[in-house]
Design a protein around this motif. Structure first.
Motif, PDB file in Angstrom:
ATOM      1  N   VAL A  11       0.851  -1.193   0.000  1.00  0.00           N
ATOM      2  CA  VAL A  11       0.000   0.000   0.000  1.00  0.00           C
ATOM      3  C   VAL A  11       0.879   1.232   0.000  1.00  0.00           C
ATOM      4  O   VAL A  11       1.833   1.348   0.754  1.00  0.00           O
ATOM      5  CB  VAL A  11      -0.903   0.018   1.252  1.00  0.00           C
ATOM      6  CG1 VAL A  11      -1.735   1.303   1.287  1.00  0.00           C
ATOM      7  CG2 VAL A  11      -1.817  -1.192   1.249  1.00  0.00           C
ATOM      8  N   ALA A  12       0.573   2.184  -0.862  1.00  0.00           N
ATOM      9  CA  ALA A  12       1.399   3.383  -0.994  1.00  0.00           C
ATOM     10  C   ALA A  12       1.305   4.249   0.248  1.00  0.00           C
ATOM     11  O   ALA A  12       0.285   4.313   0.909  1.00  0.00           O
ATOM     12  CB  ALA A  12       0.952   4.192  -2.209  1.00  0.00           C
ATOM     13  N   ASP A  40      15.351   8.301  -4.913  1.00  0.00           N
ATOM     14  CA  ASP A  40      16.417   7.335  -5.163  1.00  0.00           C
ATOM     15  C   ASP A  40      16.029   6.020  -4.501  1.00  0.00           C
ATOM     16  O   ASP A  40      15.610   5.998  -3.347  1.00  0.00           O
ATOM     17  CB  ASP A  40      17.737   7.869  -4.582  1.00  0.00           C
ATOM     18  CG  ASP A  40      18.865   6.873  -4.724  1.00  0.00           C
ATOM     19  OD1 ASP A  40      18.828   6.033  -5.643  1.00  0.00           O
ATOM     20  OD2 ASP A  40      19.808   6.930  -3.896  1.00  0.00           O
ATOM     21  N   THR A  41      16.173   4.917  -5.214  1.00  0.00           N
ATOM     22  CA  THR A  41      15.771   3.612  -4.691  1.00  0.00           C
ATOM     23  C   THR A  41      16.958   2.703  -4.410  1.00  0.00           C
ATOM     24  O   THR A  41      16.805   1.490  -4.297  1.00  0.00           O
ATOM     25  CB  THR A  41      14.834   2.906  -5.688  1.00  0.00           C
ATOM     26  OG1 THR A  41      15.529   2.729  -6.942  1.00  0.00           O
ATOM     27  CG2 THR A  41      13.581   3.731  -5.929  1.00  0.00           C
ATOM     28  N   SER A  42      18.154   3.275  -4.316  1.00  0.00           N
ATOM     29  CA  SER A  42      19.340   2.454  -4.084  1.00  0.00           C
ATOM     30  C   SER A  42      19.424   2.005  -2.630  1.00  0.00           C
ATOM     31  O   SER A  42      18.691   2.487  -1.762  1.00  0.00           O
ATOM     32  CB  SER A  42      20.606   3.237  -4.460  1.00  0.00           C
ATOM     33  OG  SER A  42      20.751   4.378  -3.647  1.00  0.00           O
ATOM     34  N   ASN A  43      20.316   1.077  -2.369  1.00  0.00           N
ATOM     35  CA  ASN A  43      20.494   0.530  -1.029  1.00  0.00           C
ATOM     36  C   ASN A  43      20.897   1.624  -0.050  1.00  0.00           C
ATOM     37  O   ASN A  43      21.873   2.342  -0.267  1.00  0.00           O
ATOM     38  CB  ASN A  43      21.551  -0.580  -1.057  1.00  0.00           C
ATOM     39  CG  ASN A  43      21.733  -1.248   0.277  1.00  0.00           C
ATOM     40  OD1 ASN A  43      22.486  -0.763   1.114  1.00  0.00           O
ATOM     41  ND2 ASN A  43      21.046  -2.347   0.488  1.00  0.00           N
ATOM     42  N   ALA A  44      20.145   1.738   1.035  1.00  0.00           N
ATOM     43  CA  ALA A  44      20.322   2.853   1.966  1.00  0.00           C
ATOM     44  C   ALA A  44      21.682   2.853   2.641  1.00  0.00           C
ATOM     45  O   ALA A  44      22.238   3.915   2.944  1.00  0.00           O
ATOM     46  CB  ALA A  44      19.219   2.833   3.022  1.00  0.00           C
ATOM     47  N   PHE A  74      13.324   0.260  -2.050  1.00  0.00           N
ATOM     48  CA  PHE A  74      13.092  -0.242  -3.398  1.00  0.00           C
ATOM     49  C   PHE A  74      11.786  -1.011  -3.531  1.00  0.00           C
ATOM     50  O   PHE A  74      11.009  -0.784  -4.458  1.00  0.00           O
ATOM     51  CB  PHE A  74      14.253  -1.138  -3.854  1.00  0.00           C
ATOM     52  CG  PHE A  74      14.025  -1.765  -5.194  1.00  0.00           C
ATOM     53  CD1 PHE A  74      14.309  -1.069  -6.358  1.00  0.00           C
ATOM     54  CD2 PHE A  74      13.484  -3.037  -5.302  1.00  0.00           C
ATOM     55  CE1 PHE A  74      14.064  -1.633  -7.605  1.00  0.00           C
ATOM     56  CE2 PHE A  74      13.236  -3.607  -6.541  1.00  0.00           C
ATOM     57  CZ  PHE A  74      13.531  -2.900  -7.690  1.00  0.00           C
ATOM     58  N   ASP A  75      11.525  -1.936  -2.613  1.00  0.00           N
ATOM     59  CA  ASP A  75      10.367  -2.801  -2.807  1.00  0.00           C
ATOM     60  C   ASP A  75       9.040  -2.093  -2.535  1.00  0.00           C
ATOM     61  O   ASP A  75       7.978  -2.683  -2.699  1.00  0.00           O
ATOM     62  CB  ASP A  75      10.479  -4.092  -1.992  1.00  0.00           C
ATOM     63  CG  ASP A  75      10.558  -3.865  -0.501  1.00  0.00           C
ATOM     64  OD1 ASP A  75      10.416  -2.716  -0.060  1.00  0.00           O
ATOM     65  OD2 ASP A  75      10.769  -4.853   0.240  1.00  0.00           O
ATOM     66  N   GLN A  76       9.099  -0.827  -2.133  1.00  0.00           N
ATOM     67  CA  GLN A  76       7.883  -0.030  -1.982  1.00  0.00           C
ATOM     68  C   GLN A  76       7.758   1.065  -3.048  1.00  0.00           C
ATOM     69  O   GLN A  76       6.682   1.632  -3.256  1.00  0.00           O
ATOM     70  CB  GLN A  76       7.878   0.644  -0.603  1.00  0.00           C
ATOM     71  CG  GLN A  76       7.878  -0.320   0.569  1.00  0.00           C
ATOM     72  CD  GLN A  76       7.905   0.395   1.909  1.00  0.00           C
ATOM     73  OE1 GLN A  76       7.427   1.514   2.022  1.00  0.00           O
ATOM     74  NE2 GLN A  76       8.465  -0.245   2.909  1.00  0.00           N
TER      75      GLN A  76
END
Length: 423
Positions: A11-12, A40-44, A74-76
C-alpha cells in the motif's frame, strides 16, 4: 534481494507522497532556484550515501537548481510512485528499475527524453540498455547503472578441490559441487529460489516466459519445462544446498557465501561491496565471476537489470528542464565513474569503464559477462510475470506441488496479466 526485482505490491504511503513530491512542491520563489525532488531507490547503507553526496556536487555546479533527495525503499517505490503519479504528486525524477520504465511510460507518467540534453551522449551508452528504456518508439529513461546475473565463486575453495576453471554447464556445476563437498566440506552451490534467478534456466533452453513476437505465453512449453526441471534438480544432490524458502533466504545465502561456507552462487554486481565484507573475500582477488552455465541448447543467458533515471511528465516545465539537466549530469561519464568507484556498480556507458573502475575484480568480472545478458522485451507487464512464477516456484521447491502443476498455474496467472496473449 536488495532490488526485489518483481516489486512487492504494498500500500502506498500517502504521507511520503504528500511530503516528498516534486509536482506539488510550492517552495520555489519566482526569482529563486528551482527545486526538484529525486526519489532514489538504491540501497540505503551501501549506495545511497554516494548519491546524496553527488546531489551536493550537482547543486554546487548548478546554483539555480536545488535537489530534494529522498531515499525510498526499493520494494515499496513502484507502488508509491504509481499512486503519487496518478494523483499528480510524484517526484520530478525517479530512479526507475528497468522493468518499471515501459510500464510507467505506458501510463503517461514519464516524459519522453529523445532530443533532450539528457540523451545528448546516447551513442556512448550500451544500445541494449537504451532499448530497455524505450516504449512505443520513444525513450523514457537514461541508464544509470546496469547489472546481470553471473556465477560468482570462491577461487580458493575451487582450487582446494582441484578445480581449475568455472563450470560451463549445469551438469559440470553439479559434478564440481560434489567434489568441493568431498574435498573442503563446504557446499558447492546454493541457488536462490526467487523466479529472477530461474530466468537463466529458461534462456539456456532458448525460451522465455513469453514470446512477444507471437504474443504467446511460453512458460508451459516443453522447452520451459526442461529448463525449470534443471532448476529443480539444483536443490538436491551432494554439495547442492537444499532449497531455502524462508523469508530470510537471501540473507542466508549471502552470509554462507561471503564467509566461505558455500563455494558458488548465482548473484548480481549489486552485492560486490558486501562480498568484500566477508571473511572469504578479504582478499578481493579471491572472488571469481563467470558466465552462467549453459543449458541443453548450448547457450547461456542472464537477464539484464539495472536502473534508469526518468522524468515525471506531470511536473511543471521549469522543473522538467531542471530535471533533464540533473539526469544528464548524473549519467555523465564523470559521474558514472565516481559511482562505480564508490559503490562497485556497473556503468552503462563505455567511457565510464576507466582503468580505476576495472581495477576492482568484481566490477571487471561482471563487465566481462555483460555480453551474455539479454535485454527484457518491450512489454510493460513483463516484470510482473515474475510474481506468479515466483509463487509457484516456491511451492515447487518446497515440495508442495509438481513441476507440471507449477507451470500450469503460472500460465493461468500470466494469462490474466496478458489477456491479449494466447497460451
Amino acid at each position: 534481494m536488495r532490488r526485489g526485482i518483481a516489486a512487492t505490491a504494498l500500500v502506498a504511503s500517502i504521507a511520503l507522497a504528500a511530503t516528498a513530491c516534486g509536482g506539488s512542491d510550492s517552495g520555489d520563489k519566482a526569482d529563486g532556484p528551482v527545486t526538484i525532488t529525486w526519489w532514489d531507490t538504491s540501497n540505503a547503507s551501501n549506495e545511497s550515501p554516494t548519491y546524496a553526496a553527488l546531489v551536493k556536487e550537482f547543486e554546487k555546479a548548478n546554483p539555480t537548481i536545488k535537489v530534494k533527495y529522498v531515499d525510498v525503499t526499493f520494494d515499496q517505490a513502484q507502488n508509491k510512485f504509481d499512486t503519487a503519479a496518478g494523483s499528480k504528486g510524484a517526484p520530478d525524477v525517479l530512479r526507475s528499475e528497468v522493468g518499471w520504465t515501459p510500464a510507467f511510460a505506458k501510463k503517461g507518467y514519464f516524459l519522453p527524453l529523445d532530443g533532450t540534453a539528457a540523451l545528448a551522449d546516447q551513442a556512448k551508452f550500451q544500445p541494449s540498455l537504451i532499448k530497455q528504456a524505450q516504449y512505443d518508439g520513444k525513450t523514457y529513461g537514461v541508464p544509470l547503472v546496469t547489472d546481470t546475473l553471473a556465477l560468482v565463486y570462491n577461487k580458493k575453495l575451487f582450487a582446494d578441490a582441484g578445480i581449475t576453471a568455472a563450470p560451463t554447464t549445469w551438469d559440470e556445476l553439479k559434478a564440481d559441487a560434489k567434489i568441493i563437498k568431498a574435498k573442503t566440506k563446504a557446499d558447492g552451490f546454493w541457488l536462490n529460489t526467487a523466479s529472477y534467478y530461474a530466468q537463466p534456466f529458461l534462456y539456456g533452453e532458448g525460451t522465455d516466459m513469453v514470446d512477444t513476437a507471437s504474443k504467446k505465453i511460453t512458460i508451459n512449453t516443453a522447452a520451459a519445462k526442461k529448463g525449470l526441471a534443471t532448476w529443480q534438480s539444483m536443490f538436491s544432490g551432494t554439495g547442492l544446498h537444499k532449497a531455502d524458502i524462508t523469508a530470510d533466504a537471501y540473507a542466508h545465502i549471502e552470509d554462507a557465501f561471503v564467509n566461505g561456507k558455500v563455494a558458488s552462487i548465482i548473484q548480481g554486481p549489486w552485492e560486490i561491496t558486501n562480498f568484500y565484507k566477508g571473511t572469504a573475500f578479504a582478499d578481493k582477488s579471491n572472488l571469481g565471476v563467470a558466465v552462467l552455465p549453459a543449458g541443453s541448447s548450448g547457450s547461456s543467458g542472464a537477464p539484464t537489470g539495472g536502473h534508469n533515471l526518468s522524468v515525471y511528465a506531470g511536473s511543471s516545465k521549469d522543473k522538467q528542464d531542471a530535471a533533464i539537466k540533473f539526469v544528464a549530469w548524473m549519467t555523465s561519464a564523470k559521474t558514472q565513474t565516481k559511482i562505480a568507484l564508490k559503490n562497485a556498480t556497473l556503468p552503462t556507458r563505455s567511457d565510464a569503464y576507466t582503468a580505476a573502475v576495472t581495477a576492482d575484480p568484481g566490477v571487471a568480472g561482471f563487465q566481462s559477462v555483460l555480453t551474455s545478458a539479454q535485454p527484457r522485451p518491450e512489454l510493460p507487464e513483463y516484470s510482473s510475470l515474475w510474481g506468479p512464477l515466483g509463487t509457484e516456484l516456491t511451492a515447487l521447491a518446497g515440495g508442495k506441488e509438481s513441476l507440471d502443476k507449477a507451470l500450469s498455474n503460472s500460465e493461468t496467472a500470466m494469462a490474466k496479466l496478458l489477456p491479449d496473449y494466447t497460451k
